[in-house]
Design an enzyme around this catalytic site. Structure first.
Site, PDB file in Angstrom:
ATOM      1  N   CYS A  45       0.864  -1.175   0.000  1.00 50.36           N
ATOM      2  CA  CYS A  45       0.000   0.000   0.000  1.00 50.36           C
ATOM      3  C   CYS A  45       0.901   1.225   0.000  1.00 50.36           C
ATOM      4  O   CYS A  45       2.092   1.117   0.278  1.00 50.36           O
ATOM      5  CB  CYS A  45      -0.860   0.033   1.252  1.00 50.36           C
ATOM      6  SG  CYS A  45      -1.831  -1.465   1.456  1.00 50.36           S
ATOM      7  N   ARG A  54       1.839   1.310  -5.947  1.00 48.37           N
ATOM      8  CA  ARG A  54       1.973   0.361  -4.846  1.00 48.37           C
ATOM      9  C   ARG A  54       0.660  -0.338  -4.514  1.00 48.37           C
ATOM     10  O   ARG A  54       0.641  -1.300  -3.736  1.00 48.37           O
ATOM     11  CB  ARG A  54       2.467   1.081  -3.596  1.00 48.37           C
ATOM     12  CG  ARG A  54       3.813   1.710  -3.743  1.00 48.37           C
ATOM     13  CD  ARG A  54       4.181   2.441  -2.483  1.00 48.37           C
ATOM     14  NE  ARG A  54       4.348   1.518  -1.383  1.00 48.37           N
ATOM     15  CZ  ARG A  54       5.513   0.971  -1.036  1.00 48.37           C
ATOM     16  NH1 ARG A  54       6.589   1.260  -1.700  1.00 48.37           N
ATOM     17  NH2 ARG A  54       5.588   0.148  -0.014  1.00 48.37           N
ATOM     18  N   TRP A 107      -3.837  -1.804  -1.507  1.00 51.59           N
ATOM     19  CA  TRP A 107      -3.855  -3.057  -2.269  1.00 51.59           C
ATOM     20  C   TRP A 107      -4.296  -4.100  -1.252  1.00 51.59           C
ATOM     21  O   TRP A 107      -3.545  -4.461  -0.344  1.00 51.59           O
ATOM     22  CB  TRP A 107      -2.471  -3.363  -2.827  1.00 51.59           C
ATOM     23  CG  TRP A 107      -2.433  -4.523  -3.771  1.00 51.59           C
ATOM     24  CD1 TRP A 107      -2.695  -4.489  -5.108  1.00 51.59           C
ATOM     25  CD2 TRP A 107      -2.103  -5.874  -3.468  1.00 51.59           C
ATOM     26  NE1 TRP A 107      -2.548  -5.756  -5.648  1.00 51.59           N
ATOM     27  CE2 TRP A 107      -2.186  -6.615  -4.672  1.00 51.59           C
ATOM     28  CE3 TRP A 107      -1.752  -6.549  -2.303  1.00 51.59           C
ATOM     29  CZ2 TRP A 107      -1.924  -7.986  -4.729  1.00 51.59           C
ATOM     30  CZ3 TRP A 107      -1.494  -7.911  -2.364  1.00 51.59           C
ATOM     31  CH2 TRP A 107      -1.586  -8.616  -3.572  1.00 51.59           C
ATOM     32  N   ASN A 152       0.558   0.215   6.323  1.00 50.07           N
ATOM     33  CA  ASN A 152       1.025  -0.696   5.270  1.00 50.07           C
ATOM     34  C   ASN A 152       1.704  -1.856   5.974  1.00 50.07           C
ATOM     35  O   ASN A 152       2.469  -1.649   6.914  1.00 50.07           O
ATOM     36  CB  ASN A 152       2.018   0.036   4.359  1.00 50.07           C
ATOM     37  CG  ASN A 152       2.624  -0.891   3.320  1.00 50.07           C
ATOM     38  OD1 ASN A 152       1.997  -1.872   2.919  1.00 50.07           O
ATOM     39  ND2 ASN A 152       3.827  -0.597   2.888  1.00 50.07           N
ATOM     40  N   GLY A 153       1.410  -3.087   5.518  1.00 57.51           N
ATOM     41  CA  GLY A 153       2.010  -4.266   6.143  1.00 57.51           C
ATOM     42  C   GLY A 153       0.929  -5.263   6.508  1.00 57.51           C
ATOM     43  O   GLY A 153      -0.227  -5.108   6.096  1.00 57.51           O
ATOM     44  N   GLU A 204      10.762 -14.857 -18.813  1.00 54.51           N
ATOM     45  CA  GLU A 204      10.464 -13.443 -18.623  1.00 54.51           C
ATOM     46  C   GLU A 204       9.457 -12.954 -19.678  1.00 54.51           C
ATOM     47  O   GLU A 204       8.531 -12.202 -19.368  1.00 54.51           O
ATOM     48  CB  GLU A 204      11.755 -12.616 -18.658  1.00 54.51           C
ATOM     49  CG  GLU A 204      11.577 -11.128 -18.487  1.00 54.51           C
ATOM     50  CD  GLU A 204      10.800 -10.727 -17.237  1.00 54.51           C
ATOM     51  OE1 GLU A 204      10.558 -11.561 -16.351  1.00 54.51           O
ATOM     52  OE2 GLU A 204      10.389  -9.548 -17.171  1.00 54.51           O
ATOM     53  N   LYS A 210       5.820 -11.391 -18.804  1.00 53.33           N
ATOM     54  CA  LYS A 210       5.502 -10.021 -19.217  1.00 53.33           C
ATOM     55  C   LYS A 210       4.207 -10.011 -20.021  1.00 53.33           C
ATOM     56  O   LYS A 210       3.337  -9.184 -19.797  1.00 53.33           O
ATOM     57  CB  LYS A 210       6.671  -9.479 -20.048  1.00 53.33           C
ATOM     58  CG  LYS A 210       6.868  -8.021 -20.045  1.00 53.33           C
ATOM     59  CD  LYS A 210       7.515  -7.415 -18.817  1.00 53.33           C
ATOM     60  CE  LYS A 210       7.492  -8.179 -17.556  1.00 53.33           C
ATOM     61  NZ  LYS A 210       8.180  -7.737 -16.425  1.00 53.33           N
ATOM     62  N   GLU A 237       1.076 -10.786 -17.740  1.00 55.00           N
ATOM     63  CA  GLU A 237       0.689  -9.821 -16.705  1.00 55.00           C
ATOM     64  C   GLU A 237       0.120  -8.523 -17.280  1.00 55.00           C
ATOM     65  O   GLU A 237      -0.739  -7.917 -16.666  1.00 55.00           O
ATOM     66  CB  GLU A 237       1.828  -9.542 -15.725  1.00 55.00           C
ATOM     67  CG  GLU A 237       2.968  -8.735 -16.275  1.00 55.00           C
ATOM     68  CD  GLU A 237       4.052  -8.461 -15.230  1.00 55.00           C
ATOM     69  OE1 GLU A 237       3.731  -8.182 -14.078  1.00 55.00           O
ATOM     70  OE2 GLU A 237       5.240  -8.511 -15.610  1.00 55.00           O
ATOM     71  N   HIS A 253       6.343 -33.867 -22.077  1.00 52.73           N
ATOM     72  CA  HIS A 253       6.108 -34.741 -20.923  1.00 52.73           C
ATOM     73  C   HIS A 253       4.772 -34.433 -20.268  1.00 52.73           C
ATOM     74  O   HIS A 253       4.652 -34.507 -19.038  1.00 52.73           O
ATOM     75  CB  HIS A 253       7.265 -34.617 -19.930  1.00 52.73           C
ATOM     76  CG  HIS A 253       8.561 -35.091 -20.497  1.00 52.73           C
ATOM     77  ND1 HIS A 253       8.862 -36.425 -20.632  1.00 52.73           N
ATOM     78  CD2 HIS A 253       9.603 -34.409 -21.039  1.00 52.73           C
ATOM     79  CE1 HIS A 253      10.058 -36.544 -21.195  1.00 52.73           C
ATOM     80  NE2 HIS A 253      10.518 -35.330 -21.474  1.00 52.73           N
ATOM     81  N   LYS A 296       3.194  -2.915  -7.357  1.00 57.55           N
ATOM     82  CA  LYS A 296       4.600  -2.813  -7.747  1.00 57.55           C
ATOM     83  C   LYS A 296       5.516  -3.430  -6.709  1.00 57.55           C
ATOM     84  O   LYS A 296       6.501  -4.065  -7.045  1.00 57.55           O
ATOM     85  CB  LYS A 296       4.932  -1.330  -7.932  1.00 57.55           C
ATOM     86  CG  LYS A 296       6.352  -1.057  -8.375  1.00 57.55           C
ATOM     87  CD  LYS A 296       6.511  -1.326  -9.848  1.00 57.55           C
ATOM     88  CE  LYS A 296       7.912  -1.150 -10.345  1.00 57.55           C
ATOM     89  NZ  LYS A 296       8.160  -1.937 -11.561  1.00 57.55           N
TER      90      LYS A 296
END
Ligand code: F6R
Length: 591
Positions: free
Chosen positions: A2, A27, A75, A99-100, A467, A471, A474, A490, A586
């Site tokens: 947050c 955030r 968030w 935040n936390g 990667e 990318k 998301e 497999h 983020k």
């Protein structure tokens, strides 16, 4: 997860808080709120949705101009996305933003309920407000110190008390900085919220309470006044504008060539000892998401050129694993993190330090927890990354690891010093990729309507594929999976149908033919193959993107920008919220 900002000063409080929230929105962005006060009266306005929704509500509904205030962009981790769960939270005389994660909030809540305390929402943050209010008997500092003794977990808190004109800030395991402006004072999750309003900052130490009044700031630990180190930030680059670009993600990809150029001018021929891996026989790389993928690319380079065994680990798993170190003294743990605040990576760092193993942080944010707590640090110098999906920080992380591998290789006599000159080509190779943007857009046009796809590659091409796949999914919400080319058959090959898109990455000549035959395997089951390769090879193929050839230890930093651009253009064609994809934040400061 947050974003928090607090302000005590002479300027327009609401404006400063909203501006700060806009900078912190990366955030978290599911709800936001603001509380302002003049010491006698207080006003709280919250809204579900983005900071813009809050701004509109404040403009329409606010009835007062406060002297100081606090604000938060959320968030959700604890309690759904509702107005009552949005911050600031109030209980009695206490109003705060948090935040936390408070891990024992359920039991604290039960105890407080037994004492008659009433709750209106589901968050752990509201429990903290209630707990501080419970301890508050007129001495704010004492109430905060008593309350945090009961808290298990992480917190960054900025607190106001009714009838008091000061702000109180405290943190443990969640970031919080204190900013000094011109007779005005700030508390914020992140330096970006302070724009160019501050000249110096304090990275607040654990459980030190900062008391921000209209005229000064004082710090207390266990109720005794202490001094905190004030850091000058005159030269900090606060430019977080989008410039000519439609999105931050595009702007940040376009910055890569220049960032690489600057970094190389500083480090390419320097004897910066942090790049030297010769003291180590084993390296554990620990990181999350894209940072972990950068670590994977680094593993192949370090193993090939420096002949050191590297294992790459997801921090969220690594922290709970039973560790078997074959030779502690010669082991290095590398923590890679753009934010330097990722909770799982921090936990792995602390565990490593406790067991006496050397740690090296590869970090983008100065003053972040990983930068401060690692034994050694290399800053990636990518500047502020605003788009939630990382691009430029990833490239810089790979560059650091690549330089470590090659400089170590030179030191052990495996490569000649002049191999370093190869890096000088990298900025223009990336610029060459930029010049292919119309071709990349064309490819995006051919695939943007698909629902799912696969990426395949072997060894370093697998690292690149990982990667590229992350990318794409998301930012565009296309379901994408990445497989080491040989692994697909497999089990997962059963998902290949007529028209399933499979991107095959081929840059490594040693395994080129192997991946090509895997591509043929999926094609013969109906897949639509797309080849991403380099001009070193002349592979006839219907749908392909050919990128410039570079040495093995440079190529990922040439290919990935192209695939970042591809993800960007696909997401843009699909009309996605590119800089703030849904459900993401983020900086993942919770487990
Ligand atoms: C993906 C992305 C994430 C981060 C991950 C680690 O685009 O940005 O996967 O790489 O959350 O974050 P940091 O590097 O801040 O530790």
């Amino acid at each position: 997860m947050c974003g928090i900002i607090g302000y005590n000063g002479k300027r327009n409080v609401k404006k400063i808080l909203i501006e700060g929230l806009k900078a912190l929105e990366y955030r978290g962005y599911d709800s936001a709120g603001i509380a302002i006060s003049d010491g006698k009266n207080k006003e709280i306005i919250k809204s579900v949705g983005r900071v813009k929704a809050l701004e509109d509500k404040v403009n329409n509904e606010s009835k007062m101009d406060g002297l100081f205030g606090i604000a938060h962009t959320r968030w959700a981790t604890n309690g759904g996305v509702t107005l009552s769960n949005a911050h600031p939270h109030t209980n009695g005389k206490v109003t705060l933003v948090h935040n936390g994660i408070i891990e024992n909030s359920d039991s604290l809540k039960e105890n407080l309920k037994k004492k008659g305390v009433k709750f209106y929402g589901d968050t752990d943050s509201e429990v903290v407000a209630a707990l501080i209010n419970y301890y508050y008997k007129g001495d704010a500092l004492k109430a905060i110190c008593d309350a945090v003794k009961d808290l298990e977990g992480s917190y960054a808190l900025v607190i106001m008390f009714d009838g008091d004109t000061k702000l109180y800030a405290i943190r443990k395991d969640s970031p919080l900085i204190i900013g000094y402006g011109d007779n005005e004072f700030f508390a914020a999750s992140d330096i970006s919220a302070l724009g160019n309003k501050v000249k110096s900052i304090v990275y607040l130490d654990t459980n030190v309470v900062a008391v921000l009044s209209q005229k000064d700031i004082k710090y207390y630990k266990d109720l005794k006044e202490v001094k905190e180190k004030i850091v000058d930030i005159k030269n900090y680059n606060f430019d977080t504008s989008k410039g000519e670009y439609k999105h931050y993600m595009l702007k940040e990809i376009m910055e890569e060539a220049q960032l690489v150029r600057c970094f190389l001018s500083k480090y390419l021929y320097s004897d910066f000892s942090e790049f030297d891996l010769t003291p180590y026989k084993y390296i554990d790389i620990v990181a999350c998401g894209s940072a972990m993928h950068a670590g994977l690319a680094g593993k192949y380079i370090i193993e090939k050129y420096a002949s050191i065994k590297v294992s790459v680990n997801m921090a969220s798993e690594y922290r709970y694993e039973d560790k078997i170190y074959l030779d502690k003294e010669h082991t290095l743990i590398i923590l890679i993190s753009q934010s330097g605040e990722t909770a799982d990576t921090i936990a792995a760092l602390r565990e490593a330090k406790e067991s006496g193993i050397k740690t090296l942080g590869i970090v983008n944010r100065e003053g972040s927890t990983i930068a401060r707590e690692s034994d050694m640090v290399i800053m990636t110098d990518a500047g502020i990354e605003t788009a939630v999906a990382t691009t430029k920080a990833y490239i810089m992380q790979v560059l650091v690891l690549s330089l470590m591998g090659i400089k170590t290789s030179i030191k052990i006599g495996k490569l000649e010093k002049n191999v370093l000159d190869e890096y000088k080509k990298l900025p223009s190779l990336i610029e060459n990729v930029y010049s292919k943007k119309e071709e990349i857009k064309d490819l995006a046009n051919k695939v943007y309507k698909i629902d799912n796809c696969f990426f395949i590659g072997r060894l370093i091409d697998y690292a690149i594929s990982m990667e590229a796949s992350l990318k794409l999914k998301e930012v565009s919400y296309i379901h994408s999976e990445c497989y080491a080319s040989g692994e697909l058959k497999h089990g997962t090959i059963s998902l290949i149908e007529n028209g399933t898109v499979v991107f095959a990455i081929i840059t490594d000549k040693n395994i080129k033919d192997k991946t090509l035959s895997n591509l043929k395997e999926v094609e013969s089951r109906g897949a639509r193959g797309i080849l991403i390769t380099t001009d070193e090879f002349d592979i006839p193929y219907d749908l392909k993107l050919t990128l410039p050839y570079a040495e093995y230890f440079i190529e990922p930093m040439v290919v990935v920008p192209a695939l970042q651009l591809l993800s960007y253009y696909v997401a843009d064609l699909r009309g996605c919220d590119i800089d703030k994809p849904k459900n993401l934040a983020k900086s993942v400061t919770v487990e």
